[in-house]
Design a protein around this motif. Structure first.
Motif, PDB file in Angstrom:
ATOM      1  N   LEU A  66      -0.124  13.058   0.005  1.00 19.57           N
ATOM      2  CA  LEU A  66       0.103  11.604   0.088  1.00 19.57           C
ATOM      3  C   LEU A  66       1.553  11.248  -0.223  1.00 19.57           C
ATOM      4  CD1 LEU A  66      -3.124  10.328  -1.732  1.00 19.57           C
ATOM      5  CD2 LEU A  66      -2.794  10.798   0.701  1.00 19.57           C
ATOM      6  N   LYS A  67       2.228  10.679   0.763  1.00 20.95           N
ATOM      7  CA  LYS A  67       3.641  10.343   0.623  1.00 20.95           C
ATOM      8  C   LYS A  67       3.863   9.221  -0.408  1.00 20.95           C
ATOM      9  CE  LYS A  67       7.346   9.060   3.719  1.00 20.95           C
ATOM     10  NZ  LYS A  67       7.543   8.252   4.904  1.00 20.95           N
ATOM     11  N   PHE A  68       2.914   8.289  -0.480  1.00 18.79           N
ATOM     12  CA  PHE A  68       3.122   7.101  -1.321  1.00 18.79           C
ATOM     13  C   PHE A  68       2.327   7.159  -2.633  1.00 18.79           C
ATOM     14  CE2 PHE A  68       4.287   5.811   2.903  1.00 18.79           C
ATOM     15  CZ  PHE A  68       5.421   5.026   2.694  1.00 18.79           C
ATOM     16  N   TYR A  69       1.829   8.354  -2.968  1.00 13.05           N
ATOM     17  CA  TYR A  69       1.007   8.466  -4.176  1.00 13.05           C
ATOM     18  C   TYR A  69       1.795   8.076  -5.422  1.00 13.05           C
ATOM     19  CZ  TYR A  69      -1.625  10.456  -8.021  1.00 13.05           C
ATOM     20  OH  TYR A  69      -2.304  10.620  -9.198  1.00 13.05           O
ATOM     21  N   ASN A  70       1.191   7.311  -6.297  1.00 18.89           N
ATOM     22  CA  ASN A  70       1.725   7.103  -7.643  1.00 18.89           C
ATOM     23  C   ASN A  70       0.557   6.755  -8.576  1.00 18.89           C
ATOM     24  OD1 ASN A  70       1.198   4.347  -7.302  1.00 18.89           O
ATOM     25  ND2 ASN A  70       3.293   3.908  -6.623  1.00 18.89           N
ATOM     26  N   GLU A  71       0.878   6.638  -9.852  1.00 18.41           N
ATOM     27  CA  GLU A  71      -0.189   6.401 -10.838  1.00 18.41           C
ATOM     28  C   GLU A  71      -0.926   5.095 -10.575  1.00 18.41           C
ATOM     29  OE1 GLU A  71      -1.376   8.347 -13.258  1.00 18.41           O
ATOM     30  OE2 GLU A  71      -0.031   9.903 -12.530  1.00 18.41           O
ATOM     31  N   GLU A  72      -0.168   4.110 -10.129  1.00 16.89           N
ATOM     32  CA  GLU A  72      -0.790   2.808  -9.872  1.00 16.89           C
ATOM     33  C   GLU A  72      -1.851   2.942  -8.765  1.00 16.89           C
ATOM     34  OE1 GLU A  72       1.722  -0.116  -8.099  1.00 16.89           O
ATOM     35  OE2 GLU A  72       0.311  -1.740  -8.479  1.00 16.89           O
ATOM     36  N   MET A  73      -1.494   3.677  -7.719  1.00 17.72           N
ATOM     37  CA  MET A  73      -2.443   3.884  -6.613  1.00 17.72           C
ATOM     38  C   MET A  73      -3.688   4.620  -7.134  1.00 17.72           C
ATOM     39  SD  MET A  73      -1.813   5.844  -2.968  1.00 17.72           S
ATOM     40  CE  MET A  73      -0.719   4.674  -2.233  1.00 17.72           C
ATOM     41  N   ALA A  74      -3.457   5.623  -7.988  1.00 19.91           N
ATOM     42  CA  ALA A  74      -4.584   6.399  -8.530  1.00 19.91           C
ATOM     43  C   ALA A  74      -5.501   5.486  -9.349  1.00 19.91           C
ATOM     44  CB  ALA A  74      -4.060   7.540  -9.384  1.00 19.91           C
ATOM     45  N   ASP A  75      -4.911   4.612 -10.154  1.00 19.94           N
ATOM     46  CA  ASP A  75      -5.728   3.696 -10.964  1.00 19.94           C
ATOM     47  C   ASP A  75      -6.546   2.749 -10.096  1.00 19.94           C
ATOM     48  OD1 ASP A  75      -4.871   4.745 -13.289  1.00 19.94           O
ATOM     49  OD2 ASP A  75      -3.396   3.191 -13.734  1.00 19.94           O
ATOM     50  N   HIS A  76      -5.895   2.216  -9.058  1.00 15.28           N
ATOM     51  CA  HIS A  76      -6.625   1.291  -8.186  1.00 15.28           C
ATOM     52  C   HIS A  76      -7.768   2.019  -7.475  1.00 15.28           C
ATOM     53  CE1 HIS A  76      -4.149  -2.066  -9.003  1.00 15.28           C
ATOM     54  NE2 HIS A  76      -3.076  -1.665  -8.342  1.00 15.28           N
ATOM     55  N   ALA A  77      -7.507   3.266  -7.076  1.00 14.42           N
ATOM     56  CA  ALA A  77      -8.558   4.044  -6.404  1.00 14.42           C
ATOM     57  C   ALA A  77      -9.708   4.319  -7.377  1.00 14.42           C
ATOM     58  CB  ALA A  77      -7.975   5.344  -5.857  1.00 14.42           C
ATOM     59  N   ASP A  78      -9.378   4.597  -8.657  1.00 15.57           N
ATOM     60  CA  ASP A  78     -10.420   4.809  -9.680  1.00 15.57           C
ATOM     61  C   ASP A  78     -11.258   3.546  -9.854  1.00 15.57           C
ATOM     62  OD1 ASP A  78     -10.049   7.436 -10.490  1.00 15.57           O
ATOM     63  OD2 ASP A  78      -8.415   6.908 -11.865  1.00 15.57           O
TER      64      ASP A  78
END
Ligand code: SF4
Length: 384
Positions: A66-78
């Motif tokens: 994932l090119k745009f992966y970051n912690e914020e994205m991970a949290d929203h996905a969780d």
């Protein structure tokens, strides 16, 4: 995942239902993937993975690709996965064996020729069919109310499970974490089918043949023809017309009439400018215009070398600056950010903006002193 879009797709339904000939016209334009679209695709891949894992489905972690992966994205996905799980539990209250489909291709071709789309999550249970759409956009807040994209998914869901589950109620949910928006709308199966028969199917027949009326409006911003469409140009130029009477200055009513049209005009003007620049860069000549180099600022040809020289001169060439809220959230992840920094966050009142009176925000307190403070601030920003 890479998805081939149908001519009359669910995701573009709002546009082609508003302007049926736009479907065939758009076919002439190539797909130009945007930064935002790629970011959205990454967020969906991650959300799908997290949800499948939560449901005990063995699936490959896409994070590395994932090119745009970051912690914020991970949290929203969780959070999204946890939200979907809550909806599954809710469905179990009335049905012992609800079906959960993730990233499922749904066909609504009984109403729309070759109509299909991919739903983020579908929960099918006796009594209720729930459609959940994960939106990662940060621009417009999307409402589930009378949303034709969601209606199309629901029709696809009904087609797949008709006769297997007794479903009379349809729950449509948009989960848009970056706008803190969870929008829900309920419609009965009968109402949905009535809409499909009376609105969707006849309009799709027009659209597939390139018939019907061109109609410009807010939906144009999602149309591939938006920069060169004649109808949109006519519509905006018509908007710009106003019969101004004497005297030499505009009165309050005339300014209000102008303001209501400005956003559409600016959006259209920017689309035309962006298109013309792209064409000019590819060699197209527009009479009376030429390409020139824009303004630029001086910069160091070699930043590391410049820093070394300043250090040798006994000075510190670096400034230390605290990350902004967005970058800090991406660094720490939403949960950790809230845990350790939540207490330090304040939200000062925003600068006043003029919006139409149907905007949901409360009216700004325009006491004389506030006004003067804001005006000073605006003038200061302009002059600095
Ligand atoms: S730009 Fe607007 S009016 Fe023109 S085809 Fe597209 S949706 Fe229709």
């Amino acid at each position: 995942m890479s998805v081939k879009h149908a001519l009359l797709s669910a995701s573009s339904a709002h546009r082609w239902l508003s302007c049926p000939p736009s479907a065939l016209l758009s076919k002439q334009f190539e797909d130009v993937p945007s930064h935002f679209a790629q970011e959205g695709t990454d967020a969906h891949a991650l959300a799908q993975f997290k949800l499948e894992r939560l449901l005990g489905i063995n699936t490959k972690d896409p994070t590395e690709s994932l090119k745009f992966y970051n912690e914020e994205m991970a949290d929203h996905a969780d959070d999204y996965s946890a939200f979907v799980l809550e909806q599954v539990e809710k469905a179990k209250e009335t049905c012992s064996d609800p079906q959960i489909l993730i990233e499922q291709k749904l066909s609504f071709s009984s109403y729309v020729p070759e109509g299909y789309g991919y739903v983020d999550c579908l929960i099918v249970a006796d009594g209720t069919l729930t459609v959940i759409d994960f939106k990662y956009g940060i621009g417009l807040k999307i409402s589930a109310e009378s949303n034709p994209q969601m209606f199309c998914y629901a029709l696809g869901g009904l087609a797949l499970f008709d006769g297997i589950y007794e479903t009379n109620n349809i729950r449509l949910i948009i989960y848009q974490p970056r706008k803190e928006n969870i929008s829900e709308y309920n419609i009965s199966k009968n109402e949905l089918i009535k809409w499909a028969e009376e609105v969707l199917a006849p309009t799709a027949q027009l659209a597939i043949k390139g018939e019907g009326e061109f109609k410009a409006g807010k939906h144009c911003r999602f149309c591939k023809a938006k920069a060169t469409c004649r109808k949109r140009a006519q519509y905006n130029l018509e908007l710009a017309k106003y019969d101004f009477d004497e005297p030499a200055t505009l009165d309050k009513q005339e300014i209000a009439a102008t303001l209501t049209k400005i956003d559409m005009l600016v959006s259209w003007a920017n689309d035309v400018k962006e298109y013309a620049l792209k064409e000019a860069l590819q060699g197209t000549k527009f009479e009376g215009f030429k390409l020139v180099a824009g303004r630029s600022n001086r910069k160091f040809a070699d930043e590391a070398a410049a820093a070394d020289i300043v250090i040798s001169a006994g000075k510190d060439p670096y400034e230390k600056k605290l990350l902004g809220i967005t970058a800090m959230t991406a660094l720490l992840g939403k949960k950790t950010f809230e845990e350790i920094l939540g207490g330090l966050i304040v939200k000062p009142p925003g600068k006043p903006v003029l919006v139409t009176s149907d905007d949901k925000r409360p009216e700004h307190n325009s006491a004389y002193q506030d006004f003067n403070e804001n005006l000073e601030e605006i003038n200061h920003d302009k002059n600095s």
